[in-house]
Design an enzyme around this catalytic site. Sequence first.
Site, PDB file in Angstrom:
ATOM      1  CE1 TYR A  97     -15.113 -16.275 -28.750  1.00 45.13           C
ATOM      2  CE2 TYR A  97     -14.050 -16.684 -26.726  1.00 45.13           C
ATOM      3  CZ  TYR A  97     -13.971 -16.012 -27.676  1.00 45.13           C
ATOM      4  OH  TYR A  97     -13.070 -15.042 -27.993  1.00 45.13           O
ATOM      5  CG  HIS A 137     -18.934 -13.147 -32.876  1.00 42.24           C
ATOM      6  ND1 HIS A 137     -17.603 -12.578 -33.217  1.00 42.24           N
ATOM      7  CD2 HIS A 137     -19.378 -13.135 -34.038  1.00 42.24           C
ATOM      8  CE1 HIS A 137     -17.605 -12.092 -34.445  1.00 42.24           C
ATOM      9  NE2 HIS A 137     -18.839 -12.608 -35.250  1.00 42.24           N
ATOM     10  CE  LYS A 148     -16.252 -10.055 -25.967  1.00 40.27           C
ATOM     11  NZ  LYS A 148     -16.524 -10.360 -27.213  1.00 40.27           N
TER      12      LYS A 148
END
Length: 237
Positions: free
Chosen positions: A148, A156, A189
């Site tokens: 993060y 997020h 991600k």
Amino acid sequence: MAPRWKWKGAEAKALAEPIANSVSELQLSLAKTESSGSLSSCNVLLAVEPEQAELLDRCCFGRLVLSAEKGKKWIQLSFEEAFYLLYNLKCIKIYLQGRCLEKEVDTWMYMRSKRPKFPIFFKAYSHLRSKNWVLRSGLQFGVDFVVYRHHPSLVHSEYSVLVQSGDSNRLRAWSDVHCAVRLSGSVAKTLLTLHVSGNSNKEDLNLPLCLENYTVEEHTICRWSPELSREDEIMKP
């Protein structure tokens, strides 16, 4: 990938409270009270004051353990988190079965005895932590860590991290790469691989100084999109 803030004003709050400043404040507070933790087979339980528990949460070290004891808070730290506080920040002491481990090497050898790959994972963890990234376990996403930009309540995670070394290449086949990239992409991600390499022998691994012999290579792996790579205009000679 741009950071995905969780609510309006989260970015401003993050800029007003940099992680580096919070870590410095935590370091001073823990060192002043000589905070101590107890080693177990897979983690460290750290006893702290309520104010320090808030600082640990703000810096994203460990998780609060519910306890009926008043006046003290118990924080469960991973081996990487605990050794980072001990070795890098030098702000806690660690006990094993009631005995204080005065030398850092004693803690190091205990953790390595429980997890032979601990030196590799700690090098990867400390590499990102020193850059003020926040790391959490990536077990639920099939990776080692998720990373993060700031506190998880504000933003997020941007990267899912796989740690690799010379004798542990977990992306050997194309199918492994494809699965890892698809899984990371499905939870928004980017897959980040950290390849840890060094010349330490088995004797060196018994000392935390072996970390100086390791280097970390960062590689992001993304899906190739033909649409994003297509030229809009025909190039003229």
